[in-house]
Design a protein around this motif. Structure first.
Motif, PDB file in Angstrom:
ATOM      1  N   THR A 290       0.833  -1.210   0.000  1.00 54.94           N
ATOM      2  CA  THR A 290       0.000   0.000   0.000  1.00 54.94           C
ATOM      3  C   THR A 290       0.866   1.258   0.000  1.00 54.94           C
ATOM      4  OG1 THR A 290      -0.262  -0.130   2.420  1.00 54.94           O
ATOM      5  CG2 THR A 290      -2.005  -1.112   1.061  1.00 54.94           C
ATOM      6  N   GLU A 301      -5.197   7.131   0.581  1.00 55.26           N
ATOM      7  CA  GLU A 301      -5.344   6.691   1.971  1.00 55.26           C
ATOM      8  C   GLU A 301      -6.232   7.677   2.701  1.00 55.26           C
ATOM      9  OE1 GLU A 301      -1.771   5.404   4.623  1.00 55.26           O
ATOM     10  OE2 GLU A 301      -2.179   7.503   5.138  1.00 55.26           O
ATOM     11  N   TYR A 311      -8.026   2.205   2.100  1.00 53.26           N
ATOM     12  CA  TYR A 311      -7.336   2.432   0.845  1.00 53.26           C
ATOM     13  C   TYR A 311      -8.273   2.162  -0.318  1.00 53.26           C
ATOM     14  CZ  TYR A 311      -3.273   2.473   3.849  1.00 53.26           C
ATOM     15  OH  TYR A 311      -2.389   2.791   4.856  1.00 53.26           O
TER      16      TYR A 311
END
Length: 314
Positions: A290, A301, A311
């Motif tokens: 991520t 985010e 996310y």
């Protein structure tokens, strides 16, 4: 002279390498875990090279993990050198350990990890009993020459650990690489608290990628790694691993096709068979993906009112 000593460990990674280096000084790079078996392997390896513990003048640490930073205690006559982050562990700094546990608890909460797994905080701490119990005698920082070893330089290569150094000799094109580049497996960029508690969480995978790319700029002919045999195709191996890492990140991106996901949700999907047994390790991997996708502006985010991160595709 670079003489490899293979040392058994109680970890899944298997044997760890220490390297005896003879220059103007006699030095050891890394010292295995603090187990009786590792002590005997070190003793045997030194004897094979014609030396004893008392002959070693310096011990350099590539990083603080217990399979590398154990038997520094056995070298009474040696100066121990390494990155300042090592000392937080070697000194058994209680303030750091308290901060360490809070850091991981905060991480687990924002990752959306259910309450029943929060006890994993206790398992996040390295095996302190397998580490050395003496502080560094000298700090090494980026660009420092290795005392007693003309031509050798310490390079800070964070990512796998927040204490990670490699040692580079431009004249001989040799690199003693710790866990930066291993021959058979890619190292895990582990989530660790920053050296300065005021800093944000280190984005370990991004650090690790930059450290790998740094090696691509060096005319390396051979890497002596922390585990396994010498690496002689470093540039092609690094390029392949960076490519595979991007492929894996794209698979994680596809997991967000149906809407936002938390780290824990992604982790369960990525590691359905092992996430409960290896929660700390698998979360580090998932967070790395991520971080990579956020950095590439492929996802965004957001934080909800409970402090949990979500996310979704950008």
């Amino acid at each position: 002279m670079i003489h490899k000593i293979s040392i058994p460990t109680p970890f899944a990674v298997g044997d760890v390498n220490a390297f005896l280096v003879k220059g103007d000084a006699l030095s050891l790079i890394d010292a295995g875990p603090k187990t009786p078996e590792a002590y005997e392997a070190l003793k045997h390896g030194l004897k094979e090279a014609g030396y004893a513990f008392s002959d070693i003048e310096q011990v350099f640490l590539t990083h603080h993990h217990p399979d590398h930073a154990g038997w520094i205690d056995a070298f009474d006559n040696a100066t121990v050198l390494g990155h300042p982050y090592n000392d937080l562990w070697l000194k058994r700094d209680e303030a750091f350990f308290t901060y360490h546990d809070k850091f991981y608890l905060d991480c687990l909460i924002e990752e959306g990890v259910p309450d029943e797994y929060l006890g994993w905080v206790k398992k996040m701490k390295r095996s302190v009993a397998l580490m050395g119990d003496r502080p560094l005698d000298k700090i090494l920082i980026e660009g420092d020459a290795l005392p007693g070893h003309p031509g050798w330089t310490a390079l800070e290569t964070l990512g796998h650990a927040q204490s990670h150094h490699v040692f580079w000799n431009e004249g001989t094109r040799q690199l003693i690489g710790g866990d930066l580049v291993l021959p058979k497996i890619a190292s895990n960029p582990l989530i660790e608290p920053p050296l300065n508690p005021k800093d944000k969480r280190p984005r370990s995978l991004l650090q690790y990628n930059e450290s790998l790319k740094r090696i691509l700029t060096l005319p390396v002919e051979v890497i002596y790694p922390g585990h396994g045999d010498e690496v002689r195709n470093a540039h092609s191996l690094i390029e392949a691993r960076l490519g595979k890492q991007r492929e894996r990140a794209m698979k994680v991106l596809a997991m967000m096709n149906n809407g936002p996901r938390t780290i824990f949700e992604l982790n369960k999907a990525l590691f359905p068979a092992v996430y409960e047994k290896e929660l700390g390790l698998t979360l580090s991997v998932t967070i790395g993906h991520t971080d990579y996708l956020v950095d590439k502006e492929l996802i965004r985010e957001t934080r909800d009112e409970s402090g949990i991160l979500h996310y979704e595709k950008a």
